[in-house]
Scaffold this motif. Structure first.
Motif, PDB file in Angstrom:
ATOM      1  N   LEU A 127       0.840  -1.202   0.000  1.00 34.42           N
ATOM      2  CA  LEU A 127       0.000   0.000   0.000  1.00 34.42           C
ATOM      3  C   LEU A 127       0.871   1.247   0.000  1.00 34.42           C
ATOM      4  O   LEU A 127       0.598   2.206  -0.720  1.00 34.42           O
ATOM      5  N   GLY A 166       3.626   1.586  -1.331  1.00 33.97           N
ATOM      6  CA  GLY A 166       4.094   1.757  -2.703  1.00 33.97           C
ATOM      7  C   GLY A 166       3.013   2.329  -3.594  1.00 33.97           C
ATOM      8  O   GLY A 166       3.263   3.217  -4.411  1.00 33.97           O
ATOM      9  N   LEU A 167       1.784   1.845  -3.422  1.00 41.13           N
ATOM     10  CA  LEU A 167       0.704   2.372  -4.249  1.00 41.13           C
ATOM     11  C   LEU A 167       0.400   3.816  -3.877  1.00 41.13           C
ATOM     12  O   LEU A 167      -0.078   4.594  -4.699  1.00 41.13           O
ATOM     13  N   LEU A 168       0.687   4.176  -2.643  1.00 44.36           N
ATOM     14  CA  LEU A 168       0.505   5.578  -2.238  1.00 44.36           C
ATOM     15  C   LEU A 168       1.700   6.423  -2.652  1.00 44.36           C
ATOM     16  O   LEU A 168       1.791   7.590  -2.280  1.00 44.36           O
ATOM     17  N   GLY A 169       2.630   5.837  -3.364  1.00 46.96           N
ATOM     18  CA  GLY A 169       3.716   6.616  -3.949  1.00 46.96           C
ATOM     19  C   GLY A 169       4.964   6.755  -3.109  1.00 46.96           C
ATOM     20  O   GLY A 169       5.812   7.578  -3.404  1.00 46.96           O
TER      21      GLY A 169
END
Ligand code: HEA
Ligand code: HEA
Ligand code: CUA
Ligand SMILES: [Cu+2]
Lengths: 348, 664, 199
Positions: free
Chosen positions: B467, B469-472
């Motif tokens: 997550l 990573g998906l949040l940058g």
């Protein structure tokens, strides 16, 4: 509420959903009630054709793979716990049975993978090039640890340089040439496009386009030294008119208001070796161009908002705020600080 | 042998190996024990070439490195637990994540598997030792010394600091002036020697040292895994050794391979590194997957489903693994066509993995699982492997990787695969073979606790990284601002990491407790099918009193499998005791081919290892004369080592005298 | 008993030619060393193909002396082979002489190569080509020198009468390594001296 705010409201909700998702999976709850917008959340937000297909691809992959995971996990659990018929004790199974599992499982996986690969290639093709010729070309050069932004023009007097903040016209494809002045960096504005490395000795390029006005955060994503964490940038997407206005303002050399001579002299003495201010004798090339410093929202590559206080703190304590940054702590008396601030405040 | 030259029918050069049996306590057995025993005390300790001792040393050393790397990670997790923390300086953080990666990848994950293979191969293959016992000792010593070498500059605050993949030009002299990178570069070349030597040993062992009858389709999957990994290593390791050597030349000798101003190319580094790096990540999991393929069936009370398919998939994975390195370089601006090709190849590589996954599940399904601790670890491993593999498929999708690359999503992927496919099977494997190693069972209660704490802690800690990573959230940042939205996930990750560490701690406690107070183990406590369980626990120094004859894949289950398999002969076999001897067989069908003379214990491996490490110390410190001296010392050790010996029948003189020595 | 496995045959003992562990070990070593040279040449082609300079910077390499040197090295390989055949036939003196000749030719190769090095106007640090040229030929030279040490040892061992037609694995194994060093030279030679003529 303008469009951007509205979008970020949606974003907030979606983020909340993502956190909730995490919550469902994780047996913790305390810290997760966070509903801020994560400014780099590309998984739920995309504002342009260079990244939207990728976002959809991400959703398809994520949901399909989660489904595959659930199926396999269920199979495994059933395999472990299923009721078994009684057999003669002491007898072990046959070696050659069960191959059907392998054939069916592998066969299905191969088909799914084939479909995923095709979809990936289609997406890759869709984002590889803009459908129209780019309206604007600019060059971004990575430095330890900030970004130099050059807007070129056929007429050299109309080219200009700025730092850490990129303005683009909304709804137009923009070509970004990527260079590096020292080590490898990577340019990434996730809500607009994927990342590309900036490799010394090589000019890479990528394109991006924002369909909604607003400010988009970016970040260096290749480890480039101690302050890699603080190498951010912003892309400001504006209407065509606003963009033209901004561009014209940036093209102008700094206009030197009277009354700040002391600060100016100090700047020329202490800062001009690294920084440039067009229209003055400050032509340093190792650091951000400060000609229109006050037009920027953030300083020090996204570290601080540009308030007068922050500016002073930065100038006198850069090494405490951003240890290792290539700008030293400047030792200045209170009077000098005032003079310098007065001078800097004229750099509109 | 039909083609034996008549003149060779001199007992020293050619003889019919004696058949017989040697039960414990018999004269033959005592003689064997005396032949194979090492000298007591420090002499034996330094000079032993026993694969079991070396294997255990590998296991212990690598596990200590895991703990060191783990403690480094925990410190990083403290720093990242909340935004804007100042526990670590940026430079300290850089050194920590670099040393963490280097330690885990190079000093833990492959060496620990070499430990298992070293200990187990001869036992599983029915041999008395590896093909090159001395080389084996050498590879351990060099591994140990290079580990120390890599850590030498850590206390000085000058540890490697450019990430484990060490991209130039950041790792070049211009941006990294200290000794940090030189330590890394030279340490890696040194470690490369150990890896290569070890790999050569495994390969030759597989092809030469199997018991008669153990044809290539009867070896355990662990052997396939290690063999494949070793073959991959001898092809891949030169790439990284060369890259590091050229980097060192650039830094210290003024060459221009990576020097942009003079036509050098930073991308060359990335190619050379990942041409090695990708095959390597499979090299560190295939043997671990082999552990599962061999041990899981024991607890499912049935043979592995699809032996040949799994063995083939092992090799297919490796083969494909050489063609996907570009997937670490998707964001470098290569042409779209190349990216498409390597992206597709990276997806294809999932197919052999699917074969293995479904074979394991089918094995459990068709079997009757026994819920012991090792079973839990192996079943847990399957789940983690699938998660890690699927996230790998996401990163293999080129456009998606443009986003995921260099974010915590990758960090999540790499920990799921590395911890899921390496650490879990390793810990499970230790639970499984501990009785064989030490003659005592491990405690089951503590074992179950350690599994559940590790499993929950691991998922709690590393799932949220996806997550993040998906949040940058980018990798390798020493801190982050509160408004980035990464606060919660990081806190959960940090908590989970400590839970996971607690699980490891329970496991360690279990080892200590069981070493002292574990229930004594019988020779085959799990009722397992393979040869290593045919001998007492712990095994005698000579492994097999007689070299067995093998007739199936499951020598200890032959009576109970309802297939018409042959019957192996374990009590009756070749005696071979004119000195340290074992049988060499043909590469594929394992027909007896030669009586191999195994070398005695020797100090040369230790000294050769020490001197070669000192060569690198000399290079690091620019001590010219010292380096030259050490090179000479190495050559001298090698000459002593290689000198043809009568005892090994490498030369022909003094036959009479030699015979006497053998019988005296 | 395991499928009609013949257990009562006589088997050779110890290091017997291609059945010895050492033979297999050296084969594996050759594979890994071969890939090392593969990566070196890959590096050369990668950098050369991307170079914007004139390549090689000093113009095309001269072929005569390196060509002769190549022949010398190959001849040395032949003598190693002859030496091994002689031992097989128990012709120890012949074996000794061929091995000595092989060694001498190897030394000649080294001397000529050193001379070639000293003639260049560039060195490792002058430019990219120099770095490549000296690293590649240097790596090869290192292998030749190791090979010469091995040949020297074999010479000594033959002279000491260690080997006869029954046991000479060391010669087979050492010889294999020497052949490898020679074959690698053909690739190095082609890459550094011949391919520049192609473009
Ligand atoms: C330890 C071993 C290991 C293993 C086994 C893998 C396995 C895989 N890896 Fe991973 N990888 C690493 C270790 C490993 N990786 C490391 C350490 C890095 C980071 C390096 C760094 O940057 O520091 C990395 C990075 C990495 C990247 C680069 C990301 C980036 O930096 O941008 C990519 C991209 O393609 C990738 C892909 C894959 C794929 C496709 C697999 C496949 O082999 C996975 C195959 C398995 C499965 C798919 C699961 C089982 C299959 C089924 C259950 C069938 C059903 C499935 C489907 C139908 C899809 N990996
Ligand atoms: C096998 C490989 C492996 C393993 C096991 C681990 C284990 C762990 N890793 Fe690691 N990690 C990598 C391989 C691995 N890692 C790699 C290759 C990288 C990339 C590096 C790079 O970017 O260059 C990386 C990067 C990496 C990062 C990213 C850093 C960054 O990009 O900024 C983080 C951050 O959280 C992290 C965390 C952890 C944690 C919390 C563990 C935990 O599992 C650790 C658990 C703890 C222990 C195992 C120790 C237990 C200790 C005790 C019980 C105390 C007892 C002590 C004594 C007796 C002395 N790792
Ligand atoms: Cu620039 Cu990271
Ligand atoms: Cu990979």
């Amino acid at each position: 509420m303008n469009a951007f705010e509205f979008r970020s409201r949606i974003g907030a909700t979606a983020n909340y959903a993502l956190s909730l998702c995490a919550l469902a999976i994780l047996p913790t709850s305390a810290a997760l009630a966070e509903n801020q917008v994560a400014p780099l959340n590309y998984f739920l937000h995309s504002y342009g054709p260079a990244s939207t297909p990728t976002m959809f691809l991400g959703w398809v992959f994520a949901s399909l793979l989660v489904a595959i995971f659930v199926i396999i996990a269920l199979l495994l659990l059933m395999a472990i716990f299923r009721k078994r018929p009684a057999v003669a004790p002491g007898l072990l199974g046959r070696e050659d049975e069960g191959m059907r599992w392998v054939y069916i499982g592998t066969g299905l996986s191969a088909c799914i993978l084939f479909a995923l690969a095709i979809y990936t290639l289609i997406t890759l093709n869709a984002i590889a090039k803009p459908t129209r010729a780019p309206a604007l070309t600019l060059t971004v050069t990575g430095y330890d640890w900030w970004w130099k932004v050059e807007y070129e023009d056929d007429d050299p007097t109309r080219s200009f340089v700025t730092a850490n903040e990129i303005h683009i016209p909304v709804g137009q494809p923009v070509l970004v040439k990527l260079k590096s002045a020292d080590v490898i960096h990577a340019f990434w504005v996730p809500m607009l496009a994927g990342k590309t490395q900036m490799i010394p000795g090589l000019t890479n390029q990528q394109w991006l386009q924002a369909d909604v006005e607003g400010v988009y955060s970016g970040q260096c994503t290749q480890y480039c030294g101690v302050q890699h964490a603080h190498m951010g940038l912003e892309v400001v997407a504006q209407s065509e008119d606003e963009f033209r206005t901004w561009q014209d303002a940036q093209r102008r050399a700094a206009d030197m208001t009277a009354g700040v001579d002391a600060g100016k002299a100090l700047f020329m003495d202490r800062c001009a070796g690294c920084h440039a201010i067009r229209g003055t004798e400050a032509v340093g090339a190792h650091a951000p161009d400060l000609t229109h410093l006050n037009s920027r929202r953030l300083i020090a590559a996204g570290l601080l908002t540009k308030s007068p206080d922050h500016l002073v703190q930065w100038i006198t304590h850069a090494q405490d705020l951003k240890p290792g940054a290539r700008m030293p702590n400047m030792v200045l008396s209170a009077a000098e600080v005032d003079a310098l601030s007065a001078f800097l405040s004229t750099l509109n | 042998m039909t083609n034996v030259d008549q003149s060779m029918l001199d007992l020293n050069f050619c003889r019919v190996p004696e058949m017989g049996s040697a039960p414990v306590g018999s004269a033959a057995e005592t003689r064997l024990a005396r032949l194979w025993e090492s000298a007591p005390g420090w002499r034996g300790w330094l000079s032993t070439v026993d694969h079991k001792t070396i294997g255990l040393r590998y296991l212990v050393t690598a596990f200590i490195f895991l703990l060191m790397g783990g403690v480094e990670a925990l410190i990083m997790r403290l720093q990242l637990a909340r935004p804007d923390q100042t526990l670590l300086t940026p430079e300290q953080y850089s050194q920590l994540f670099t040393m963490h990666g280097v330690t885990m990848i190079f000093l833990y994950s492959l060496p620990i598997l070499s430990g298992f293979s070293n200990y187990l191969w001869p036992l599983m293959l029915g041999s008395r030792d590896m093909a090159f016992p001395r080389l084996n000792a050498l590879s351990y010593w060099i591994f140990l010394f290079s580990g120390i070498f890599l850590y030498a500059s850590f206390p000085l605050g000058e540890a490697p600091n450019a990430g484990w993949f060490n991209y130039v030009p950041f790792a070049g002299l211009e941006y990294n002036t200290g000794p940090n990178i030189d330590v890394y570069a030279l340490g890696m070349v040194l470690l490369g020697i150990s890896t290569t030597v070890g790999a050569v040993n495994f390969i030759v062992t597989l092809f030469r040292m199997r018991a008669p009858g153990m044809s290539i389709d009867r070896v355990p999957i662990l052997v396939w895994g290690t063999l494949t990994a070793s073959v991959a290593n001898i092809f891949a390791v030169p790439s990284v050794s060369l890259a590091f050597f050229m980097l060192w030349l650039d830094r210290q000798a003024g060459t221009h391979f990576f020097d942009v101003l003079n036509g050098g190319k930073p991308l060359l580094w990335q190619h050379l590194f990942w041409m090695f790096g990708h095959p390597w990540v499979y090299a560190v999991v295939l043997p671990a997957m082999g552990i599962v393929s061999d041990a899981l069936p024991t607890f499912c009370r049935r043979p592995l489903v699809g032996y040949s398919a799994v063995a083939l998939s092992t090799m297919a994975t490796m083969l494909l693994g050489f063609g996907v390195w570009i997937h670490h370089m998707f964001a470098t601006g290569l042409p779209t066509l190349a990216l498409s090709f390597f992206g597709a190849a990276s997806m294809v590589i999932s197919i052999p993995s699917a074969v293995a996954v479904f074979a394991w599940i089918a094995t459990i399904w068709l079997g009757r699982p026994v819920f012991t601790t090792p079973f839990l670890f192996f079943a847990g491993f399957v789940i983690l492997f699938v998660i890690g593999g699927l996230s790998g498929v996401m990163t293999a999708a080129v456009p998606l990787d443009f986003q995921l690359n260099e974010t915590y999503f990758i960090v999540a992927h790499l920990h799921y695969v590395l911890i899921g496919i390496n650490v879990f099977p390793v810990v499970g494997g230790i639970y499984y073979w501990f009785p064989k190693f030490f003659g005592r069972m491990m405690n089951e209660t503590l074992g179950k606790w350690s599994f559940w704490v590790m499993f929950i802690g691991f998922n709690l800690g590393f799932f949220p990284m996806h997550l993040a990573g998906l949040l940058g959230m980018p990798r390798r940042i020493y801190t982050y601002a509160p408004h980035m939205g990464w606060t919660a996930v990081n806190m959960v990750t940090s908590v989970g990491s400590f839970v996971f560490a607690a699980g490891i701690l329970i496991f360690l406690v279990n080892i200590l407790v069981s070493l002292k107070r574990g229930v004594p183990a019988t020779s085959n406590p799990w009722d397992a099918p393979t040869l290593e369980w045919a001998m007492p626990s712990p095994p005698p120094v000579y492994n097999f009193a007689v070299i067995p004859f093998v007739a199936s894949r499951h020598p200890l289950w032959e009576d109970r499998l309802d297939e018409g398999v042959g019957r192996s002969s374990l009590e009756q076999g070749y005696l071979l005791m004119e000195g340290r001897e074992t049988i060499g067989t043909t590469p594929l069908d394992a027909k007896p081919d030669i009586i191999l003379k195994m070398p005695d214990d020797s100090y040369t491996p230790f000294f050769l290892g020490l001197f070669s490490a000192l060569v690198f110390v000399g290079l690091l410190l620019h001590w010219r004369d010292f380096t030259v001296l050490m090179v000479l010392a190495c050559s001298l050790s090698l000459t002593v080592w290689m000198w043809p010996r009568q005892a090994l029948v490498q030369r022909v003189q003094d036959i009479e005298h030699d015979k006497e020595a053998a019988h005296g | 008993m395991a499928e009609a496995m013949q257990t009562a045959q006589a088997l050779p003992v110890g290091s017997e030619g291609k059945r010895s562990g050492g033979w297999w070990g050296v084969l594996a070593l050759i594979v890994t060393e071969g890939s090392l040279f593969g990566y070196l040449l890959f590096t050369y082609f990668y950098l050369a193909s991307q170079s914007e300079q004139h390549w090689p910077p000093d113009g095309l390499p001269e072929l005569l002396i390196p060509g002769v040197n190549t022949v010398i090295l190959l001849a040395s390989s032949v003598f190693v082979w002859v030496s091994e055949r002689c031992i097989q036939r128990s012709m120890l003196l012949c074996s000794l002489v061929s091995m000595a000749l092989a060694h001498i030719l190897g030394v000649c190769f080294v001397a000529i190569q050193f001379n070639e090095w000293s003639k260049t106007t560039y060195d490792m640090t002058s430019n990219l080509y120099g770095s490549l040229y000296f690293t590649i030929t240097g790596f090869h030279m290192l292998h030749v020198i190791v090979g010469l040490v091995i040949l020297m040892a074999l010479l000594l061992w033959i002279a000491l009468g260690y080997f006869d037609h029954r046991r000479y694995a060391a010669v087979t194994i050492g010889g294999l390594y020497w052949h490898f060093v020679d074959v690698v030279w053909l690739f190095v030679f082609t890459t550094l001296y011949l391919t520049p003529y192609l473009y």
